[in-house]
Design a protein around this motif. Sequence first.
Motif, PDB file in Angstrom:
ATOM      1  N   ILE A  13       0.843  -1.200   0.000  1.00 55.03           N
ATOM      2  CA  ILE A  13       0.000   0.000   0.000  1.00 55.03           C
ATOM      3  C   ILE A  13       0.877   1.248   0.000  1.00 55.03           C
ATOM      4  O   ILE A  13       0.586   2.234  -0.687  1.00 55.03           O
ATOM      5  CB  ILE A  13      -0.938  -0.006   1.224  1.00 55.03           C
ATOM      6  N   GLY A  14       1.962   1.210   0.765  1.00 52.41           N
ATOM      7  CA  GLY A  14       2.863   2.356   0.797  1.00 52.41           C
ATOM      8  C   GLY A  14       3.403   2.699  -0.581  1.00 52.41           C
ATOM      9  O   GLY A  14       3.484   3.881  -0.960  1.00 52.41           O
ATOM     10  N   GLU A  15       3.782   1.676  -1.349  1.00 54.77           N
ATOM     11  CA  GLU A  15       4.307   1.917  -2.694  1.00 54.77           C
ATOM     12  C   GLU A  15       3.216   2.453  -3.618  1.00 54.77           C
ATOM     13  O   GLU A  15       3.470   3.318  -4.468  1.00 54.77           O
ATOM     14  CB  GLU A  15       4.896   0.620  -3.241  1.00 54.77           C
ATOM     15  N   LEU A  16       1.990   1.960  -3.459  1.00 58.70           N
ATOM     16  CA  LEU A  16       0.883   2.450  -4.286  1.00 58.70           C
ATOM     17  C   LEU A  16       0.557   3.907  -3.959  1.00 58.70           C
ATOM     18  O   LEU A  16       0.186   4.688  -4.836  1.00 58.70           O
ATOM     19  CB  LEU A  16      -0.357   1.574  -4.077  1.00 58.70           C
ATOM     20  N   ILE A  17       0.680   4.286  -2.672  1.00 62.26           N
ATOM     21  CA  ILE A  17       0.459   5.681  -2.292  1.00 62.26           C
ATOM     22  C   ILE A  17       1.504   6.572  -2.944  1.00 62.26           C
ATOM     23  O   ILE A  17       1.196   7.628  -3.507  1.00 62.26           O
ATOM     24  CB  ILE A  17       0.494   5.819  -0.757  1.00 62.26           C
ATOM     25  N   ARG A  18       2.780   6.147  -2.867  1.00 65.74           N
ATOM     26  CA  ARG A  18       3.856   6.948  -3.473  1.00 65.74           C
ATOM     27  C   ARG A  18       3.696   7.059  -4.978  1.00 65.74           C
ATOM     28  O   ARG A  18       4.067   8.068  -5.577  1.00 65.74           O
ATOM     29  CB  ARG A  18       5.214   6.333  -3.115  1.00 65.74           C
TER      30      ARG A  18
ATOM     31  N   LEU B 243      -4.564   7.547   1.103  1.00 65.31           N
ATOM     32  CA  LEU B 243      -4.821   6.973   2.423  1.00 65.31           C
ATOM     33  C   LEU B 243      -5.330   8.069   3.351  1.00 65.31           C
ATOM     34  O   LEU B 243      -4.716   9.130   3.481  1.00 65.31           O
ATOM     35  CB  LEU B 243      -3.545   6.357   2.996  1.00 65.31           C
ATOM     36  N   HIS B 244      -6.472   7.804   4.016  1.00 68.17           N
ATOM     37  CA  HIS B 244      -7.046   8.732   4.989  1.00 68.17           C
ATOM     38  C   HIS B 244      -7.201   7.994   6.311  1.00 68.17           C
ATOM     39  O   HIS B 244      -7.776   6.896   6.347  1.00 68.17           O
ATOM     40  CB  HIS B 244      -8.399   9.261   4.517  1.00 68.17           C
TER      41      HIS B 244
ATOM     42  N   ARG C  52       0.345   0.577   5.587  1.00 65.29           N
ATOM     43  CA  ARG C  52       1.244   0.792   4.453  1.00 65.29           C
ATOM     44  C   ARG C  52       2.034  -0.462   4.090  1.00 65.29           C
ATOM     45  O   ARG C  52       2.549  -0.579   2.981  1.00 65.29           O
ATOM     46  CB  ARG C  52       2.195   1.954   4.759  1.00 65.29           C
ATOM     47  N   LYS C  53       2.140  -1.392   5.038  1.00 65.06           N
ATOM     48  CA  LYS C  53       2.892  -2.629   4.776  1.00 65.06           C
ATOM     49  C   LYS C  53       2.022  -3.749   4.205  1.00 65.06           C
ATOM     50  O   LYS C  53       2.540  -4.808   3.850  1.00 65.06           O
ATOM     51  CB  LYS C  53       3.555  -3.101   6.060  1.00 65.06           C
TER      52      LYS C  53
END
Length: 670
Positions: free
Chosen positions: A482-487, A493-494, A616-617
């Motif tokens: 998820i962290g990589e998709l956010i970046r 992410l909220h 995020r992980k």
Amino acid sequence: MRQPNAVPVTLAEIARLAGVGRAAVSNWRRRHASFPTPIGGSDVSPQFSLVEVERWLRQQGKLDDIGEVERLWPYLDSLGDRGQAGLTIAAMALRRSNPSIRMASVPDFELGPDAEPLVLQAMSAADSEQSPGETFDYLLGRWLDVHVRQITTTPRPFAELITTLALECRTEKAPTNWTVLDPACGSGTLLATAGAALSTSGPRLAGTDIDPVLAAVAAARLTTELTAVGNLVIDIAAGDSLLRDPHQQLFADLVLCYPPFGTRDWGHDVLATDPKWRFGLPPRGESELAWVQHVLSRLAPGGTAVVVMPPSVASRKTGRHIRGSLIRSGALHAVVALPAGIAPPHSVALHVWVLRQPDSVANGHHQVHLVDATTTTRPVNSGDWATLTTSIVAGITNWPRLPDSAEGGVACRTVSAADLMSDDVDLTPARHIPSPPSSTLSHTITASWSEVAEMLSGLEDSRRALSSIDWHPSSMVGTTTIGELIRAGVLDLHTGQAFDLDAVRIGARGKADFPVLTVPDLMASGVPSRWIAGHDARSAQLVVTEPHDVVVAGVTRAFSAWVEEGEPTVLGPQLYVLRVDPEVLDPWFLAGCLRAPSNGRQAGTHTSSSARIDVRKLRVLQLSIGEQRRYGAICRRVADFERSLDNLAGLGTSLIAEMSDRLAAGLRDQ
């Protein structure tokens, strides 16, 4: 160090001023060395100078849209006196009241030297930005929220239920000009609701409250809410209705009362010989029965009263003599047991007593209507107050009819006065409403079995579809986080935020309220148990779900992920929203990947007191949008399968209870 005459504001109030969330203000404080320094408070809840905060927000370009009314509240709150703040708000409305409204009486009050300028400022703000009514509503709402622990307010839907019940239970011809009395009016919700319902009849709205501040607020509220009511007369006084009633010469067509419960200093000794105790002197611990008799003493011939009661009043032994007298005289018309959580105190299933002027010829030869609505949770969970109100009214007014019946799922019975006159004179509706007749119960069981069969058929369809899938894992598919998709900008992410407990309500839901979902709710029933006004949620920038959002519960003990398909919901701490573009990332595919228990275990973070999920992980398969949608369809079917199993379990529990009741009542010979 606190500055002389500085108006203090908290981080939450700064967030309101700037129209952002509290987390944003905390970030400003960390990132900007120029952010004002605290002038008081504590490390956990620091306070800042309002003047310095406003100056800083303007310098940063963050205060362009804030209005004068929003700026005014911190100054009101800084008065440091609940009474002066409330009176200031009331004075603003009363000085701008509609000249067509006749003020028969208004409580006298004095404003302090610091409050008078704020009245003028509020009036100026109302002229420049909003109507006086909108300004009053905003400031009153803030005042009631801040002092929610000291001031009990009647939820508006509950007030509408009480008013409707009073009007529908009248048998006499409606008067030309109604007189409505609330002898414990508080902030005026019951009177305002009755005034709106009688808007074409030129009502006289009379109220008394022992708190002069609330009496002034009630008068102001009526002037602002009922501007469209013709020939309105407002008659509000401050005083003790039981000891020194300011309205002792007034007789009302309707009396609506939500009195204080459990008070022992109501005047038992002083009022021992008062003529209003025609049904008996209430014992010291039966203040509620004192209110019942006071209400009856203020009824005009043909009048109707509705009084909110705690359930214990229906059965306490100390009050049985008075209850018996009320029944014999015909003064008690109906008793309604309501669902728990419908109004404060929310842990209690309140009763409502419908009263009439005693009938001189009743002599115990009349009927009392009993309604048991304790088993329905409809209005608490869904806000469907109209259905509850209609069912209760029908349970009382549909006469003649069979003595025992059910109206819209609400059990009701009409009982003769003689049958109620047992040793205890217990008026609890459930004590007198028997289990449904065998024909009704048999019909219910038959319907439940039909539902079971329908659910099993649906489960069989799901079984065939899901069992035909090749569930062997593939080693050829890569993953991302998820962290990589956010970046990468694929999703946002909220994070759910802690909210001000004073801004949320437990139980009764207003028409414009959003449900508030928390982790404890998920662990208990999965259903939100609190509500917050939609405008409050938006202005505080709380996290509110939207259709197709993926919601993740970020704690190990309640870990889950699902696609939001219902109404907007405010999320509390440790709940997260992943907002995606469905053309790039399929939400059902995403939820299906995230909810895997193995995924939660790998992303878990452990502390000495709790185990949480680092969202995020969490890992997601790397697939094309076409493959995502194929996977998403399977994930959706799995979610439907889970929901069907849960529904079947709930229906099974209910069916077992129904069959157990039937067995206990005895089976018909085969």
